[in-house]
Design a protein around this motif. Structure first.
Motif, PDB file in Angstrom:
ATOM      1  N   ALA A 308      13.263  58.665  33.879  1.00 50.92           N
ATOM      2  CA  ALA A 308      12.128  58.354  34.382  1.00 50.92           C
ATOM      3  C   ALA A 308      12.550  59.374  35.977  1.00 50.92           C
ATOM      4  O   ALA A 308      14.164  58.537  36.548  1.00 50.92           O
ATOM      5  CB  ALA A 308      11.666  57.218  34.854  1.00 50.92           C
ATOM      6  N   VAL A 309      12.290  60.073  36.193  1.00 48.23           N
ATOM      7  CA  VAL A 309      12.828  60.330  38.107  1.00 48.23           C
ATOM      8  C   VAL A 309      11.358  60.241  38.998  1.00 48.23           C
ATOM      9  O   VAL A 309      10.147  60.740  38.711  1.00 48.23           O
ATOM     10  CB  VAL A 309      13.379  62.034  37.325  1.00 48.23           C
ATOM     11  CG1 VAL A 309      13.835  62.813  38.863  1.00 48.23           C
ATOM     12  CG2 VAL A 309      14.112  61.519  36.464  1.00 48.23           C
ATOM     13  N   ALA A 310      12.323  60.213  40.008  1.00 48.71           N
ATOM     14  CA  ALA A 310      10.703  59.647  40.783  1.00 48.71           C
ATOM     15  C   ALA A 310      10.699  60.960  41.696  1.00 48.71           C
ATOM     16  O   ALA A 310      11.534  61.276  42.340  1.00 48.71           O
ATOM     17  CB  ALA A 310      10.904  58.525  41.712  1.00 48.71           C
ATOM     18  N   SER A 311       9.500  61.679  41.509  1.00 55.38           N
ATOM     19  CA  SER A 311       9.201  62.476  42.262  1.00 55.38           C
ATOM     20  C   SER A 311       8.082  62.189  43.191  1.00 55.38           C
ATOM     21  O   SER A 311       7.197  61.281  43.356  1.00 55.38           O
ATOM     22  CB  SER A 311       9.030  63.887  41.422  1.00 55.38           C
ATOM     23  OG  SER A 311       7.971  63.506  41.118  1.00 55.38           O
ATOM     24  N   ASP A 312       8.108  63.529  44.692  1.00 54.74           N
ATOM     25  CA  ASP A 312       6.881  63.578  45.412  1.00 54.74           C
ATOM     26  C   ASP A 312       5.438  63.213  44.919  1.00 54.74           C
ATOM     27  O   ASP A 312       4.818  63.094  45.595  1.00 54.74           O
ATOM     28  CB  ASP A 312       6.612  64.457  46.387  1.00 54.74           C
ATOM     29  CG  ASP A 312       8.697  63.988  47.579  1.00 54.74           C
ATOM     30  OD1 ASP A 312       8.979  63.332  47.656  1.00 54.74           O
ATOM     31  OD2 ASP A 312       8.933  64.765  47.516  1.00 54.74           O
ATOM     32  N   ARG A 313       5.289  64.003  43.246  1.00 54.61           N
ATOM     33  CA  ARG A 313       4.301  63.901  43.013  1.00 54.61           C
ATOM     34  C   ARG A 313       3.997  62.520  42.465  1.00 54.61           C
ATOM     35  O   ARG A 313       2.387  62.920  41.194  1.00 54.61           O
ATOM     36  CB  ARG A 313       4.482  65.233  42.232  1.00 54.61           C
ATOM     37  CG  ARG A 313       3.787  66.305  43.334  1.00 54.61           C
ATOM     38  CD  ARG A 313       3.152  67.710  42.780  1.00 54.61           C
ATOM     39  NE  ARG A 313       2.759  69.302  43.292  1.00 54.61           N
ATOM     40  CZ  ARG A 313       3.795  69.391  43.940  1.00 54.61           C
ATOM     41  NH1 ARG A 313       5.232  70.045  43.506  1.00 54.61           N
ATOM     42  NH2 ARG A 313       3.475  70.444  44.604  1.00 54.61           N
ATOM     43  N   GLY A 314       5.222  61.659  41.921  1.00 55.73           N
ATOM     44  CA  GLY A 314       4.808  61.152  41.329  1.00 55.73           C
ATOM     45  C   GLY A 314       5.820  60.336  39.977  1.00 55.73           C
ATOM     46  O   GLY A 314       6.949  61.731  40.063  1.00 55.73           O
ATOM     47  N   LEU A 315       5.989  59.110  38.952  1.00 55.71           N
ATOM     48  CA  LEU A 315       6.902  59.484  38.347  1.00 55.71           C
ATOM     49  C   LEU A 315       7.131  60.482  37.194  1.00 55.71           C
ATOM     50  O   LEU A 315       5.441  60.770  36.937  1.00 55.71           O
ATOM     51  CB  LEU A 315       6.568  57.798  38.015  1.00 55.71           C
ATOM     52  CG  LEU A 315       7.882  57.626  36.379  1.00 55.71           C
ATOM     53  CD1 LEU A 315       9.279  57.250  37.507  1.00 55.71           C
ATOM     54  CD2 LEU A 315       7.428  56.057  36.410  1.00 55.71           C
ATOM     55  N   VAL A 316       7.850  61.321  36.886  1.00 54.15           N
ATOM     56  CA  VAL A 316       7.528  62.150  36.113  1.00 54.15           C
ATOM     57  C   VAL A 316       8.964  61.789  34.979  1.00 54.15           C
ATOM     58  O   VAL A 316      10.130  60.394  35.201  1.00 54.15           O
ATOM     59  CB  VAL A 316       8.141  63.381  36.349  1.00 54.15           C
ATOM     60  CG1 VAL A 316       6.456  63.767  37.215  1.00 54.15           C
ATOM     61  CG2 VAL A 316       9.548  63.945  37.124  1.00 54.15           C
ATOM     62  N   VAL A 317       8.893  62.243  33.557  1.00 50.82           N
ATOM     63  CA  VAL A 317       9.885  61.491  32.764  1.00 50.82           C
ATOM     64  C   VAL A 317      10.391  62.618  31.905  1.00 50.82           C
ATOM     65  O   VAL A 317       9.792  63.103  30.306  1.00 50.82           O
ATOM     66  CB  VAL A 317       9.577  60.272  31.736  1.00 50.82           C
ATOM     67  CG1 VAL A 317      11.130  59.593  30.999  1.00 50.82           C
ATOM     68  CG2 VAL A 317       8.959  59.447  32.665  1.00 50.82           C
ATOM     69  N   PRO A 318      11.366  63.322  32.230  1.00 53.87           N
ATOM     70  CA  PRO A 318      11.827  64.649  31.575  1.00 53.87           C
ATOM     71  C   PRO A 318      12.951  63.783  30.793  1.00 53.87           C
ATOM     72  O   PRO A 318      13.671  62.686  30.572  1.00 53.87           O
ATOM     73  CB  PRO A 318      12.768  65.503  32.983  1.00 53.87           C
ATOM     74  CG  PRO A 318      13.176  64.586  33.719  1.00 53.87           C
ATOM     75  CD  PRO A 318      11.847  63.568  33.699  1.00 53.87           C
ATOM     76  N   ILE A 319      12.717  65.555  29.523  1.00 54.58           N
ATOM     77  CA  ILE A 319      13.288  64.500  28.183  1.00 54.58           C
ATOM     78  C   ILE A 319      15.427  65.411  27.996  1.00 54.58           C
ATOM     79  O   ILE A 319      15.223  66.783  27.733  1.00 54.58           O
ATOM     80  CB  ILE A 319      12.654  64.633  27.180  1.00 54.58           C
ATOM     81  CG1 ILE A 319      10.601  63.839  27.156  1.00 54.58           C
ATOM     82  CG2 ILE A 319      13.546  63.610  25.384  1.00 54.58           C
ATOM     83  CD1 ILE A 319      11.260  62.833  27.456  1.00 54.58           C
ATOM     84  N   LEU A 320      16.364  64.188  27.346  1.00 52.56           N
ATOM     85  CA  LEU A 320      16.942  64.789  27.235  1.00 52.56           C
ATOM     86  C   LEU A 320      17.171  64.907  25.539  1.00 52.56           C
ATOM     87  O   LEU A 320      16.773  63.457  25.473  1.00 52.56           O
ATOM     88  CB  LEU A 320      18.031  64.526  27.999  1.00 52.56           C
ATOM     89  CG  LEU A 320      18.353  63.563  29.117  1.00 52.56           C
ATOM     90  CD1 LEU A 320      19.677  62.745  29.260  1.00 52.56           C
ATOM     91  CD2 LEU A 320      19.296  64.983  29.670  1.00 52.56           C
ATOM     92  N   ARG A 321      17.367  66.054  25.023  1.00 51.10           N
ATOM     93  CA  ARG A 321      16.863  66.040  23.877  1.00 51.10           C
ATOM     94  C   ARG A 321      18.621  66.369  22.483  1.00 51.10           C
ATOM     95  O   ARG A 321      19.861  66.672  23.147  1.00 51.10           O
ATOM     96  CB  ARG A 321      16.304  67.215  23.159  1.00 51.10           C
ATOM     97  CG  ARG A 321      15.012  67.167  24.082  1.00 51.10           C
ATOM     98  CD  ARG A 321      13.824  68.658  23.227  1.00 51.10           C
ATOM     99  NE  ARG A 321      12.572  68.927  24.137  1.00 51.10           N
ATOM    100  CZ  ARG A 321      11.461  68.235  24.355  1.00 51.10           C
ATOM    101  NH1 ARG A 321      11.848  66.272  23.346  1.00 51.10           N
ATOM    102  NH2 ARG A 321      10.630  67.855  25.465  1.00 51.10           N
TER     103      ARG A 321
END
Length: 441
Positions: A308-321
């Protein structure tokens, strides 16, 4: 002539909103240059020019809803005259007209102090900007402009509205009420703060005033709200807690940090240790790595962990595969890459698709303890928190140790309390004795 088209959306995205035009009709563009941005309910997509030339016309204005592969405008060869504006576009930048008293009056209702003063009159406002200016009674001359030709962008106008840069003419001698604080701004306006200096003296609201501002949610924020509420209504969420003595992990970092940086070019952080510890725990408790599909349980034979990463556009969750195949250095490099892309709004749908488990770190912002919400369709999420030195008992003695509370929120429909507690204890044991990661015990 070449059409500028909306990028092809993924199957789960039906439409988007034209966020920003970076070019105006008549301006030159280069192949590969970003000329517009479109916000969907997941990411912000960049629209790039497919050839060199001049932006001839635009078919959509900022704020308009757009569909996949819809035409946004046209690019022509350099030297060609821009196409005539459509009736909707023609109603955009309109020249001010002078009233009998000599004060310029804008068609949308705001005026300027001097009809002959070009510094206080702006004829280059887009429809979106004019709407904000009119609704908030702004003085365009006082709005710091960050557009490519010194024009006022939509973001400039929103920031000005928050700062209370209202028009002060003969009928408005008193200081206007200021708008609500900056946290009410939409994420994308916070990400584009003008580089021009802000007013030196803050605008004060009149005594007794109760200002408020209504700001529509962005598509991303709407989607976040829908997904979080959906998982609360669907899953049987329960949270279990534990605490971790972070001294062994901190000693490990301190001892090998310089060598790690010299070899891999990236610092060793706590997140990579937690990812590796979580991966080992997931191997031992496969149901925590599973998901619910109707009346079925899907057990995943791979480990894709969302961060989970807090960005200026909201919480986003990029994936480590495939985290079971990644070294600590590879994990740290991917996390750093995701953070950079999130800050710049460059994360793609592929970056955030899938995932079997998630980790969120509220400790970055000082959180002591929380109950994180599951990222559906996953069945569990690990919450990290602030590291604080506290007195603890070791071998009958009270000692000071850097302690972190950890939380595991899980879907009680498929994960029993015993499995959830043992999973969290496994992570605790690994972090308090990092050699377990090498031995996979």
């Amino acid at each position: 002539m070449a059409d500028i088209k909306v990028p092809v959306f993924s199957e789960s995205v039906s439409e988007g909103t034209l966020l920003t035009w970076h070019k105006q009709p008549g301006e030159p563009v280069k192949r590969g240059e970003v000329i517009a941005e479109i916000e969907t309910d997941k990411v912000v997509l960049e629209v790039t020019a497919q050839q060199d030339g001049v932006l001839q016309s635009v078919a959509k204005n900022e704020g308009d809803t757009v569909l996949s592969e819809e035409v946004l405008g046209t690019i022509g060869e350099a030297g060609a005259a821009p196409a005539a504006p459509t009736p909707d576009q023609a109603s955009g930048p309109v020249a001010n007209t002078a009233s009998a008293g000599g004060t310029a009056v804008h068609p949308n209702g705001y005026g300027t102090q001097d009809a002959g003063n070009e510094a206080t009159r702006r004829d280059d406002l887009s429809p979106a900007v004019r709407k904000i200016v009119a609704e908030n009674n702004l003085d365009p001359a006082r709005i710091p402009a960050t557009g490519p030709k010194g024009n006022i962008t939509k973001e400039d106008a929103v920031v000005a509205a928050q700062g209370g840069l209202t028009y002060q003419g003969p009928q408005d001698a008193a200081e206007p009420p200021s708008m609500r604080e900056a946290e009410t701004a939409t994420p994308q306006t916070q990400a584009r703060t003008p580089s021009a200096p802000a007013p030196t003296a803050p605008v004060q609201a009149p005594q007794g005033a109760r200002p408020e501002q209504r700001v529509p949610m962005t598509r991303i924020r709407q989607r976040i709200a829908e997904r979080l509420k959906e998982v609360q209504n669907t899953a049987a969420i329960l949270t279990t807690f534990n605490e971790v003595n972070m001294k062994p992990a901190m000693d490990l970092r301190k001892k090998y940090q310089d060598q790690f940086v010299a070899k891999h070019g990236v610092k060793l952080g706590f997140m990579s240790l937690f990812v590796r510890a979580a991966t080992e725990a997931l191997k031992q408790f496969p149901v925590v790595n599973a998901s619910v599909d109707g009346k079925d349980i899907i057990y995943h034979g791979y480990y894709d962990i969302g961060i989970a990463v807090a960005s200026d556009r909201g919480l986003v969750v990029p994936i480590l595969r495939d985290t079971d195949q990644l070294s600590l250095a590879a994990i740290e490099k991917q996390i750093a890459e995701f953070a950079t892309k999130a800050r710049g709004g460059k994360l793609t749908l592929e970056d955030m698709s899938g995932g079997t488990f998630s980790i969120t770190n509220g400790g970055t912002f000082g959180s002591m303890m929380s109950t994180p919400i599951i990222n559906a369709p996953q069945s569990a999420i690990l919450g990290m928190h602030n590291i604080i030195e506290r007195p603890v008992a070791e071998n009958g003695q009270v000692v000071i140790r850097p302690m972190m509370y950890v939380a595991l929120s899980y879907d009680h429909r498929i994960i029993d309390g015993k499995e959830a507690v043992q999973f969290l204890v496994t992570i605790k044991n690994i972090l308090e004795d990092p050699a377990r990661m090498l031995l996979e015990i």
